[in-house]
Scaffold this active site. Structure first.
Site, mmCIF file in Angstrom:
data_model
loop_
_atom_site.group_PDB
_atom_site.id
_atom_site.type_symbol
_atom_site.label_atom_id
_atom_site.label_comp_id
_atom_site.label_asym_id
_atom_site.label_seq_id
_atom_site.Cartn_x
_atom_site.Cartn_y
_atom_site.Cartn_z
ATOM 1 C CG HIS A 1 -0.117 0.105 2.528
ATOM 2 N ND1 HIS A 1 0.580 -0.952 3.040
ATOM 3 C CD2 HIS A 1 0.088 1.143 3.377
ATOM 4 C CE1 HIS A 1 1.182 -0.585 4.162
ATOM 5 N NE2 HIS A 1 0.907 0.688 4.383
ATOM 6 C CG ASP B 1 1.690 4.641 5.044
ATOM 7 O OD1 ASP B 1 1.117 3.556 5.199
ATOM 8 O OD2 ASP B 1 2.857 4.853 5.416
ATOM 9 C CG HIS C 1 5.070 0.952 2.724
ATOM 10 N ND1 HIS C 1 4.402 2.050 2.238
ATOM 11 C CD2 HIS C 1 4.563 0.741 3.968
ATOM 12 C CE1 HIS C 1 3.555 2.485 3.140
ATOM 13 N NE2 HIS C 1 3.607 1.709 4.206
ATOM 14 N NE ARG D 1 2.463 4.660 10.019
ATOM 15 C CZ ARG D 1 1.334 5.248 9.609
ATOM 16 N NH1 ARG D 1 0.635 5.988 10.447
ATOM 17 N NH2 ARG D 1 0.919 5.076 8.381
HETATM 18 FE FE LIG Z 1 2.085 1.720 5.768
#
Ligand SMILES: [Fe+2]
Length: 283
Positions: free
Chosen positions: A101, A103, A258, A274
């Site tokens: 995907h 993000d 990724h 993240r």
């Molecule tokens: Fe991701």
């Protein structure tokens, strides 16, 4: 500061940088490397959540995290990805990103960059794979480039709308979570987008989020999507990152997809912090 290519078409590692004390020239060199290499791994960092936020904000406004439950206290823009358990409870999100995907392609303003800081890596597994969507676009046949020109993909967040994905068994609340997400409107984005900085064209679709093509019967859309999903992850476009502790990896969601590859089990713990820089609408 040194920059060295890691993958065949993209990916680079940066050594000799300290993100806590960057000169303006060093920051510009990192920004340039990010655009040139699409995925950068800055080695040997010592970053508090506050320092990661400060570095991330230099690239633009940050996205709020959808899984607010697993953000760090006092830092709502820093999400914990982890399989660690404390007092019987998970400390972070465990099932993030196991299908290819880009993000937030399901959001009104998809992500520009995702920044992961490796706090702790497991003894085995935990690699992240990246695929270069500019190289993948370039390698399409002229016939396919012509066929998809002007077409737009439908991006949906709920896994229950997408027959190509499954809900992780490690996530007991998953069914309810994705049931609620069915109400979130889909987003419609061109299958080929132009990078606002480099002007490179890149494929912009993924098996995780792209469920159809606007205005096209499902069977016809599936034929095109299946061909592109197979093409976009050919080995020559893929770089697999083997993490070191204290790596800060940053990738460009406008031209890279990724996925997490898993391969580790508690009590072998993997913990990442993240942050996500918000982007523009794809055009
Ligand atoms: Fe991701």
């Amino acid at each position: 500061m040194e920059i060295r290519r890691l993958g065949a078409t993209m990916g680079a590692e940066i050594t000799g940088a300290d993100l806590n004390r960057l000169t303006p020239q060093e920051f510009e060199a990192i920004r340039e490397a990010f655009h040139a290499h699409k995925v950068i791994a800055i080695r040997d960092q010592n970053l508090t959540p506050a320092a990661q936020l400060a570095f991330s904000r230099r690239f633009g406004a940050l996205e709020d995290q959808l899984n607010a439950h697993y953000t760090i206290d006092g830092y709502p823009e820093v999400l914990v990805l982890s399989n660690d358990i404390r007092d019987g409870k998970p400390v972070g999100l465990v099932d993030g990103g196991d299908f290819w995907h880009s993000d937030s392609s399901h959001r009104e303003y998809p992500s520009m960059a995702t920044i992961l800081f490796a706090v702790k890596n497991p003894s085995t597994g935990g690699d992240t794979e990246f695929a270069d969507m500019a190289a993948a676009f370039e390698a399409l046949t002229e016939q396919m480039k012509h066929r998809i020109a002007g077409l737009k993909g439908v991006h949906a967040v709920s896994k229950l709308k997408n027959r190509r994905v499954r809900i992780s068994a490690r996530r007991p609340d998953g069914k309810d979570f994705y049931e609620r997400q069915k109400a979130i409107p889909d987003q419609i984005w061109p299958l080929v987008r132009t990078h606002p900085v480099t002007r490179q064209k890149a494929l912009y679709l993924s098996p995780r989020f792209t469920i159809g093509i606007e205005g096209m019967a499902q069977a016809d859309a599936d034929e095109i999507l299946d061909a592109l999903f197979e093409h976009q992850i050919r080995p020559e476009f893929v770089y697999r990152h083997k993490w070191r502790d204290r790596d800060l990896v940053m990738w460009d969601n406008r031209c890279v997809i990724h996925r997490a590859t898993g391969g580790y089990e508690y009590p072998d713990v993997r913990t990442m912090h993240r942050t996500v820089v918000a982007g523009d609408k794809p055009i």
